[in-house]
Design an enzyme around this catalytic site. Structure first.
Site, PDB file in Angstrom:
ATOM      1  N   LYS A   1      11.212  -4.799   2.869  1.00  0.00           N
ATOM      2  CA  LYS A   1      10.124  -4.081   3.547  1.00  0.00           C
ATOM      3  C   LYS A   1       9.838  -4.636   4.675  1.00  0.00           C
ATOM      4  O   LYS A   1       9.244  -5.810   4.754  1.00  0.00           O
ATOM      5  CB  LYS A   1       8.911  -3.680   2.379  1.00  0.00           C
ATOM      6  CG  LYS A   1       8.170  -2.555   2.537  1.00  0.00           C
ATOM      7  CD  LYS A   1       7.241  -2.284   1.240  1.00  0.00           C
ATOM      8  CE  LYS A   1       6.448  -1.195   1.580  1.00  0.00           C
ATOM      9  NZ  LYS A   1       5.169  -1.250   0.528  1.00  0.00           N
TER      10      LYS A   1
HETATM   11  C1  E4P Z   1       3.558   1.796  -0.447  1.00  0.00           C
HETATM   12  O1  E4P Z   1       4.685   1.174   0.070  1.00  0.00           O
HETATM   13  C2  E4P Z   1       2.372   1.372   0.293  1.00  0.00           C
HETATM   14  O2  E4P Z   1       2.058   0.021   0.410  1.00  0.00           O
HETATM   15  C3  E4P Z   1       0.911   2.118  -0.444  1.00  0.00           C
HETATM   16  O3  E4P Z   1       1.463   3.153  -0.882  1.00  0.00           O
HETATM   17  C4  E4P Z   1       0.046   1.993   0.349  1.00  0.00           C
HETATM   18  O4  E4P Z   1      -1.069   2.529  -0.085  1.00  0.00           O
HETATM   19  P1  E4P Z   1      -2.620   2.798   0.057  1.00  0.00           P
HETATM   20  O5  E4P Z   1      -3.051   3.430   1.087  1.00  0.00           O
HETATM   21  O6  E4P Z   1      -3.478   3.338  -1.072  1.00  0.00           O
HETATM   22  O7  E4P Z   1      -2.996   1.056   0.363  1.00  0.00           O
END
Ligand code: E4P
Length: 229
Positions: free
Chosen positions: A83
């Site tokens: 990522k």
């Molecule tokens: C996923 O890859 C993201 O890191 C995550 O969905 C972020 O979500 P949030 O905005 O609730 O922190």
């Protein structure tokens, strides 16, 4: 649409995975920090548990550092997807990792132009954060729709991984908008199953069945099979 779980909590992953509909897991530095413990072991354990991609995020902010971290993290398990943040350095790292056959998930996407660039850099997944856009009165689902339209126009292979999902309506909306994957927190996952009419209908069926004589299915089927031979 594939369903990923957006958590690094092993208990949550185990419980949801036992249903048999989870296709992968996403984590981010905040989710890993929340769990504590050995983060490398956590990545490995999640990969062993879930038969699908598991996103592990790099921390370096320069391209060379991201590529190095990506190469290292990808050695933990074949399920690991690297990522990377949607910065210029992140996209350059995405291109280099893609060229080396390493799968990537470009994260923190908030506009369609970023998603188009991520696809050109060869990203396996693009993660638009719809909840965080909705939080500031923008149209998160609209962004998913726009990206799906653009990727369709040009036959781009990058999968749209709808992230920052806050509730079941988001989940349905991104499915309608053309997301390939929705990554959802465990609390949203369990809400997807529920409807009061399912519960009341089930109660009614059970009540009516209780009036049927000799209503033990196991016993009756075994009996019927024995008599048939
Ligand atoms: C996923 O890859 C993201 O890191 C995550 O969905 C972020 O979500 P949030 O905005 O609730 O922190």
């Amino acid at each position: 649409m594939k369903i990923f779980l957006d958590t690094a909590n092993m208990d949550e992953i185990k419980k949801a995975n036992s249903i048999g509909v989870i296709d992968g897991v996403t984590t981010n530095p905040s989710l890993i920090a929340k769990e504590g413990g050995d983060f490398i072991q956590t990545f490995y354990d999640i990969c062993e548990l879930v038969n699908g991609p598991v996103s592990a995020e790099t921390i370096a902010q320069d391209t060379q550092g991201m590529v190095r971290e990506g190469e290292l993290l990808s050695q933990i398990h074949e399920h690991i997807v690297i990522k990377l943040p949607l910065t210029t350095a992140g996209l350059a790292a995405c291109k280099q990792l893609t060229d080396r056959g390493i799968k990537t998930n470009v994260t923190l996407c908030f506009q369609a132009s970023q998603a188009l660039l991520a696809a050109k850099a060869g990203a396996t997944y693009i993660s638009p954060f719809l909840g965080r856009l909705d939080d500031i009165s923008h149209d998160g689902v609209g962004l998913i729709r726009d990206i799906a339209h653009i990727y369709d126009n040009y036959g781009m292979k990058t999968e749209i991984l709808a992230a920052s999902i806050r509730h079941p309506k988001h989940f349905v909306d991104v499915a309608l908008a053309g997301a390939d994957v929705a990554t959802i927190p465990a609390n949203v996952f369990w809400k997807l199953f529920n409807h009061p009419l399912t519960d009341s209908g089930n109660t009614r069926f059970l009540h009516d069945w209780s009036t049927v004589p000799n209503n033990n299915i196991e016993q009756q089927v075994q009996e019927w099979l024995k008599n048939r031979i």
